[in-house]
Design a protein around this motif. Sequence first.
Motif, PDB file in Angstrom:
ATOM      1  N   ASP A 135       0.828  -1.207   0.000  1.00  0.00           N
ATOM      2  CA  ASP A 135       0.000   0.000   0.000  1.00  0.00           C
ATOM      3  C   ASP A 135       0.860   1.254   0.000  1.00  0.00           C
ATOM      4  N   THR A 136       0.203   2.397  -0.082  1.00  0.00           N
ATOM      5  CA  THR A 136       0.892   3.683  -0.202  1.00  0.00           C
ATOM      6  C   THR A 136       1.756   4.014   1.008  1.00  0.00           C
ATOM      7  N   PRO A 137       1.271   3.875   2.243  1.00  0.00           N
ATOM      8  CA  PRO A 137       2.140   4.180   3.393  1.00  0.00           C
ATOM      9  C   PRO A 137       3.432   3.369   3.393  1.00  0.00           C
ATOM     10  N   GLN A 138       3.345   2.075   3.037  1.00  0.00           N
ATOM     11  CA  GLN A 138       4.556   1.268   2.964  1.00  0.00           C
ATOM     12  C   GLN A 138       5.475   1.756   1.848  1.00  0.00           C
ATOM     13  N   ALA A 139       4.869   2.142   0.718  1.00  0.00           N
ATOM     14  CA  ALA A 139       5.664   2.627  -0.415  1.00  0.00           C
ATOM     15  C   ALA A 139       6.383   3.919  -0.068  1.00  0.00           C
ATOM     16  N   ILE A 140       5.739   4.786   0.702  1.00  0.00           N
ATOM     17  CA  ILE A 140       6.362   6.051   1.105  1.00  0.00           C
ATOM     18  C   ILE A 140       7.644   5.785   1.883  1.00  0.00           C
ATOM     19  N   GLN A 141       7.570   4.900   2.873  1.00  0.00           N
ATOM     20  CA  GLN A 141       8.759   4.581   3.661  1.00  0.00           C
ATOM     21  C   GLN A 141       9.818   3.890   2.808  1.00  0.00           C
ATOM     22  N   TYR A 142       9.385   3.007   1.911  1.00  0.00           N
ATOM     23  CA  TYR A 142      10.297   2.291   1.022  1.00  0.00           C
ATOM     24  C   TYR A 142      11.083   3.278   0.148  1.00  0.00           C
ATOM     25  N   ILE A 143      10.387   4.233  -0.426  1.00  0.00           N
ATOM     26  CA  ILE A 143      11.019   5.202  -1.326  1.00  0.00           C
ATOM     27  C   ILE A 143      11.992   6.100  -0.573  1.00  0.00           C
ATOM     28  N   ARG A 144      11.567   6.574   0.580  1.00  0.00           N
ATOM     29  CA  ARG A 144      12.400   7.520   1.321  1.00  0.00           C
ATOM     30  C   ARG A 144      13.690   6.877   1.826  1.00  0.00           C
ATOM     31  N   THR A 145      13.627   5.614   2.209  1.00  0.00           N
ATOM     32  CA  THR A 145      14.825   4.968   2.761  1.00  0.00           C
ATOM     33  C   THR A 145      15.774   4.471   1.687  1.00  0.00           C
ATOM     34  N   ARG A 146      15.360   4.513   0.440  1.00  0.00           N
ATOM     35  CA  ARG A 146      16.199   4.004  -0.648  1.00  0.00           C
ATOM     36  C   ARG A 146      16.569   5.071  -1.670  1.00  0.00           C
ATOM     37  N   MET A 147      16.478   6.316  -1.259  1.00  0.00           N
ATOM     38  CA  MET A 147      16.746   7.410  -2.195  1.00  0.00           C
ATOM     39  C   MET A 147      18.234   7.571  -2.476  1.00  0.00           C
ATOM     40  N   PHE A 148      19.070   7.457  -1.434  1.00  0.00           N
ATOM     41  CA  PHE A 148      20.502   7.720  -1.584  1.00  0.00           C
ATOM     42  C   PHE A 148      21.341   6.506  -1.206  1.00  0.00           C
ATOM     43  N   SER A 149      22.495   6.407  -1.860  1.00  0.00           N
ATOM     44  CA  SER A 149      23.479   5.388  -1.502  1.00  0.00           C
ATOM     45  C   SER A 149      24.255   5.849  -0.277  1.00  0.00           C
ATOM     46  N   ILE A 165       3.328  13.946  -2.292  1.00  0.00           N
ATOM     47  CA  ILE A 165       2.674  13.637  -1.032  1.00  0.00           C
ATOM     48  C   ILE A 165       3.722  13.663   0.065  1.00  0.00           C
ATOM     49  N   VAL A 166       3.282  14.030   1.244  1.00  0.00           N
ATOM     50  CA  VAL A 166       4.160  14.081   2.407  1.00  0.00           C
ATOM     51  C   VAL A 166       3.343  13.649   3.612  1.00  0.00           C
ATOM     52  N   LEU A 167       3.917  12.880   4.495  1.00  0.00           N
ATOM     53  CA  LEU A 167       3.227  12.483   5.701  1.00  0.00           C
ATOM     54  C   LEU A 167       2.883  13.730   6.516  1.00  0.00           C
ATOM     55  N   SER A 168       1.668  13.805   7.006  1.00  0.00           N
ATOM     56  CA  SER A 168       1.236  14.978   7.773  1.00  0.00           C
ATOM     57  C   SER A 168       2.133  15.204   8.982  1.00  0.00           C
ATOM     58  N   SER A 169       2.560  14.120   9.619  1.00  0.00           N
ATOM     59  CA  SER A 169       3.438  14.259  10.787  1.00  0.00           C
ATOM     60  C   SER A 169       4.764  14.907  10.406  1.00  0.00           C
ATOM     61  N   ASP A 170       5.309  14.551   9.229  1.00  0.00           N
ATOM     62  CA  ASP A 170       6.563  15.155   8.774  1.00  0.00           C
ATOM     63  C   ASP A 170       6.368  16.620   8.415  1.00  0.00           C
ATOM     64  N   TYR A 171       5.225  16.923   7.775  1.00  0.00           N
ATOM     65  CA  TYR A 171       4.961  18.305   7.370  1.00  0.00           C
ATOM     66  C   TYR A 171       4.789  19.194   8.597  1.00  0.00           C
ATOM     67  N   GLU A 172       4.050  18.715   9.578  1.00  0.00           N
ATOM     68  CA  GLU A 172       3.843  19.496  10.791  1.00  0.00           C
ATOM     69  C   GLU A 172       5.143  19.659  11.567  1.00  0.00           C
ATOM     70  N   ALA A 173       5.985  18.642  11.541  1.00  0.00           N
ATOM     71  CA  ALA A 173       7.281  18.726  12.217  1.00  0.00           C
ATOM     72  C   ALA A 173       8.154  19.804  11.581  1.00  0.00           C
ATOM     73  N   SER A 174       8.104  19.918  10.253  1.00  0.00           N
ATOM     74  CA  SER A 174       8.898  20.951   9.576  1.00  0.00           C
ATOM     75  C   SER A 174       8.392  22.348   9.923  1.00  0.00           C
ATOM     76  N   ILE A 175       7.069  22.478  10.134  1.00  0.00           N
ATOM     77  CA  ILE A 175       6.514  23.775  10.545  1.00  0.00           C
ATOM     78  C   ILE A 175       6.973  24.116  11.954  1.00  0.00           C
ATOM     79  N   LYS A 176       6.982  23.125  12.825  1.00  0.00           N
ATOM     80  CA  LYS A 176       7.332  23.365  14.231  1.00  0.00           C
ATOM     81  C   LYS A 176       8.814  23.689  14.420  1.00  0.00           C
ATOM     82  N   LYS A 177       9.666  23.099  13.596  1.00  0.00           N
ATOM     83  CA  LYS A 177      11.106  23.283  13.830  1.00  0.00           C
ATOM     84  C   LYS A 177      11.709  24.464  13.080  1.00  0.00           C
ATOM     85  N   THR A 178      10.972  25.037  12.109  1.00  0.00           N
ATOM     86  CA  THR A 178      11.537  26.159  11.364  1.00  0.00           C
ATOM     87  C   THR A 178      11.707  27.381  12.257  1.00  0.00           C
ATOM     88  N   THR A 179      12.719  28.161  11.981  1.00  0.00           N
ATOM     89  CA  THR A 179      12.956  29.404  12.735  1.00  0.00           C
ATOM     90  C   THR A 179      12.484  30.625  11.954  1.00  0.00           C
TER      91      THR A 179
END
Length: 372
Positions: free
Chosen positions: A42-56, A127-141
Amino acid sequence: MDPGAGARTSSKGVGDDDDWFDDKLDDLGLVTALATDLNLRDTPQAIQYIRTRMFSLVPETAAGMTSTRISEVLNYRRNLPPIISIAHVQALLSSPSAVEREVAELARRGFLRRIIVPRRGAVGEFIVLSSDYEASIKKTTRLNEYTRENLLKYLASNPDVQVLGRGALKPAEIEELVHAGFLTAHHSGGVVSYDAISGTMRSYARPEDKITLTSLETISRQAAGSLGTVGGQGALRNAGGSGGGSLSVMAPTTSPATEYRLAAPGAGSFLKLVSGAIGHLVSLLGKSKFREVPESMLRERWDGGIAKVKDARHAAAKMARGESTGVLPGQTRKWRQFYGLTFDWVLQEAVGAGLVEVFETGSVGRGVRAIR
């Protein structure tokens, strides 16, 4: 290898950049899903799969990069937004329509957010996980606490919003969010210059962006029978007709409406990286006579024929003896320009963008073909 069983080898040397095959590869059918993990469903699994395999991983020894360069690579990766293209997910899974339905449902439930970059086609639909998007809002200066809290409250009340509602935030807050990269202004009533869509972006821009240059979104909102339904005054001239020369941005007769869309800080850098990588992958296919090669060969070209040595001392010893150690990773385009993007990740992105396709050959593994 039997010349009739998929490919014929030529007499060219291994170091040649040209094609190694005199004939087209056998095509036993397209590969409909690129995921090799059978548990990926499913999509949630694919999101994690893609993000963890982007870079060598950065090579521990004989990287061919200084410590400063390695630091630059790691910082660049760290600063990229945690976004992925919907097309990438669709390339991994077997049913693009099912992915689209699942994305819509997950957005309504507030699990993820959909971010659209206008005039960028498939690779501009993220697409971006809502938790990740909200985290980026909270940590920005770059946001004050009042603006930060108001945005988070608005997003919580509107889980599937893409365009900021009228009066949702104060003008000063909107300006702050635009400067911080969480909103982009989209002028829906103007005409876009074709020159604004350059390089590989033109290959997967939507038809209304690269042919008529007049937004179909805008036309669909105009009154029936009005000039707006054909793009407004000067639309024909803007499209190069009636003696029009080069295409350019024309000032609209009335001030266009401005929409503020949700955005992800750093999305521009992400798009530049992805479009450059896809363009390079397609150019590697262009080195072959029929613009198709076995996947293993394309992978080798992407990796740049890096040196395979056990450690730095081994490499130094070989150099001292005058023996070639091959090309070190840091000297390849994969690392110099693309910060170590993996071949599989780029291939999946290119398939999702509709620029290449993967097929079974039956003799030399899977083949990859450029289709644009």
